[in-house]
Motif scaffolding. Structure first.
Motif, PDB file in Angstrom:
ATOM      1  N   ALA A   1       0.837  -1.204   0.000  1.00  0.00           N
ATOM      2  CA  ALA A   1       0.000   0.000   0.000  1.00  0.00           C
ATOM      3  C   ALA A   1       0.874   1.258   0.000  1.00  0.00           C
ATOM      4  N   ARG A   2       1.938   1.244   0.799  1.00  0.00           N
ATOM      5  CA  ARG A   2       2.823   2.412   0.878  1.00  0.00           C
ATOM      6  C   ARG A   2       3.470   2.708  -0.468  1.00  0.00           C
ATOM      7  N   LYS A   3       3.941   1.679  -1.154  1.00  0.00           N
ATOM      8  CA  LYS A   3       4.590   1.864  -2.450  1.00  0.00           C
ATOM      9  C   LYS A   3       3.625   2.414  -3.499  1.00  0.00           C
ATOM     10  N   GLN A   4       2.340   2.122  -3.304  1.00  0.00           N
ATOM     11  CA  GLN A   4       1.315   2.614  -4.234  1.00  0.00           C
ATOM     12  C   GLN A   4       0.778   3.986  -3.822  1.00  0.00           C
ATOM     13  N   GLY A   5       1.358   4.572  -2.779  1.00  0.00           N
ATOM     14  CA  GLY A   5       0.867   5.844  -2.280  1.00  0.00           C
ATOM     15  C   GLY A   5      -0.482   5.729  -1.609  1.00  0.00           C
ATOM     16  N   ASP A   6      -0.775   4.540  -1.088  1.00  0.00           N
ATOM     17  CA  ASP A   6      -2.085   4.257  -0.507  1.00  0.00           C
ATOM     18  C   ASP A   6      -1.944   3.859   0.961  1.00  0.00           C
ATOM     19  N   THR A   7      -3.051   3.529   1.595  1.00  0.00           N
ATOM     20  CA  THR A   7      -3.053   3.133   3.003  1.00  0.00           C
ATOM     21  C   THR A   7      -3.962   1.926   3.196  1.00  0.00           C
ATOM     22  N   VAL A   8      -3.904   1.320   4.376  1.00  0.00           N
ATOM     23  CA  VAL A   8      -4.688   0.120   4.664  1.00  0.00           C
ATOM     24  C   VAL A   8      -5.090   0.131   6.137  1.00  0.00           C
ATOM     25  N   GLY A   9      -6.247  -0.449   6.435  1.00  0.00           N
ATOM     26  CA  GLY A   9      -6.755  -0.515   7.804  1.00  0.00           C
ATOM     27  C   GLY A   9      -6.679  -1.913   8.378  1.00  0.00           C
ATOM     28  N   GLY A  10      -7.347  -2.112   9.515  1.00  0.00           N
ATOM     29  CA  GLY A  10      -7.308  -3.423  10.156  1.00  0.00           C
ATOM     30  C   GLY A  10      -7.933  -3.409  11.531  1.00  0.00           C
ATOM     31  N   VAL A  11      -7.563  -4.392  12.360  1.00  0.00           N
ATOM     32  CA  VAL A  11      -8.178  -4.586  13.675  1.00  0.00           C
ATOM     33  C   VAL A  11      -7.110  -4.787  14.738  1.00  0.00           C
ATOM     34  N   VAL A  12      -7.275  -4.097  15.865  1.00  0.00           N
ATOM     35  CA  VAL A  12      -6.454  -4.336  17.059  1.00  0.00           C
ATOM     36  C   VAL A  12      -7.325  -5.043  18.080  1.00  0.00           C
TER      37      VAL A  12
END
Length: 370
Positions: free
Chosen positions: A203-214
């Motif tokens: 995601a970082r290399k694509q200039g993007d971001t990602v979510g998730g769960v803690v």
């Protein structure tokens, strides 16, 4: 701006902006005589700070906590008076935000802050930034130290999902922070951590971001903390976790998975423990809370976080005047909030539980006086 104070007996008020002179917290209601946990706070602040590698923002902040009040200078113990803690900002690059004053970034607080207050701190997002959690983690670690000293409470959070990569069930009864911190992504299973890291880096290399769960487990909470009706432990934990930046979902125990069960599957039968003589449950689908009050079992919760709103791709939006514009963000931002959110979740859990611990003690004292 109101809404900066949290808690009833153990009360915390955070202050400061992302690119201001510094940020911090005032803690009111901490009992007198407690040895102030400088080292423990420094450890948790290090887990929260930016600049930990490719998975986090490149902003470099030491986040060394300075304590300005509330401690006995000779013994280092709390005085029972307000404790003020603060860290300075040393690596803010406000010029990265010069072009943003006249537009509204998608999914940021820019427009809503303007709508509510008529002005906003543009650089770094002001108090809408996750940097505001500096004060929460400092205060939450003090709360956690009190919980452990008085009741042996242990709080451990970990990254359970990033994108579509999920961690299978683990042994929550023995999980340690050392196991969680064995990977930069803060997932305690090596092969799953590697897969999560790959998702974040892609995601970082694509200039993007990602979510998730803690996910988080709290061990050692005795039965009887919490209060009906509006001050249920579940309700206060939900408010605490949903006040974290980028949080989008909360659950206790089996959470949403419980909707797929029948009552006969979800109920937690009570038994008397042969060794301790304590009332226990044979299962823990409830996540240690029933009727909004702790039942003595481990408290199990989870918090869902959305992808970070700042992405490095061209986006369509509008200016403050309503004109259509295209912009592309620059600066230093997390491709995924999850690794740094782990100590934030632990801190908020500690703040809620410490407050309810002290409220339960006051209620008992009031009862004895009657």
């Amino acid at each position: 701006m109101s809404g900066n104070t949290f808690g009833h007996v153990f009360r915390v008020t955070t202050f400061g902006e992302s690119h201001g002179g510094g940020l911090g917290v005032v803690v009111d209601g901490c009992p007198a005589g407690h040895p102030f946990p400088h080292a423990r706070i420094a450890e948790q602040m290090a887990r929260r700070r930016p600049g930990q590698g490719k998975l986090t923002s490149a902003r470099q902040e030491a986040d060394a906590v300075q304590v300005y009040s509330g401690l006995d200078p000779e013994t280092g113990r709390t005085l029972g008076t307000p404790i003020m803690m603060m860290v300075g900002n040393s690596d803010a690059r406000s010029h990265h935000y010069d072009d943003l004053a006249a537009l509204y970034r998608p999914s940021h607080a820019d427009y809503t802050y303007d709508a509510r207050y008529g002005l906003r701190a543009v650089a770094g997002g002001g108090r809408a930034s996750a940097r505001e959690t500096v004060g929460r983690v400092a205060a939450g670690t003090l709360a956690e130290d009190l919980l452990q000293a008085l009741h042996g409470v242990e709080i451990v959070a970990w990254v359970a999902a990033v994108g579509d990569v999920e961690l299978p069930t683990i042994d929550e009864a023995t999980l340690t922070r050392a196991q969680v911190d064995a990977s930069a992504v803060r997932c305690p299973e090596g092969h799953v951590a590697e897969a999560m890291t790959a998702v974040i880096e892609a995601a970082r290399k694509q200039g993007d971001t990602v979510g998730g769960v803690v996910r988080c487990v709290v061990r050692g909470v005795p039965a009887g903390w919490g209060a009906p009706v509006f001050d249920k432990l579940t309700a206060d934990l939900a408010k605490a976790m949903m006040s974290l930046p980028a949080s989008r979902g909360f659950e206790v125990g089996d959470g949403f998975a419980a909707t797929k069960l029948r009552g006969s599957q979800h109920n937690d039968p009570f038994v008397k423990d042969a060794e301790s003589g304590q009332i226990r449950t044979t299962t823990n689908h409830s996540g240690g809370i029933q009727g909004g009050i702790s039942n003595g079992e481990a408290i199990r919760l989870a918090v869902a976080f959305k992808p970070v709103a700042t992405i490095f791709q061209p986006q369509q939006t509008v200016s403050r005047a309503g004109e259509a514009v295209t912009f592309q963000a620059r600066g230093r931002h997390d491709p995924c909030v999850l690794p740094r959110a782990v100590p934030m979740v632990e801190a908020m859990a500690a703040l809620v539980l410490c407050d309810h611990m002290l409220r339960a003690r006051l209620a008992t004292m009031d009862g004895l006086r009657r």
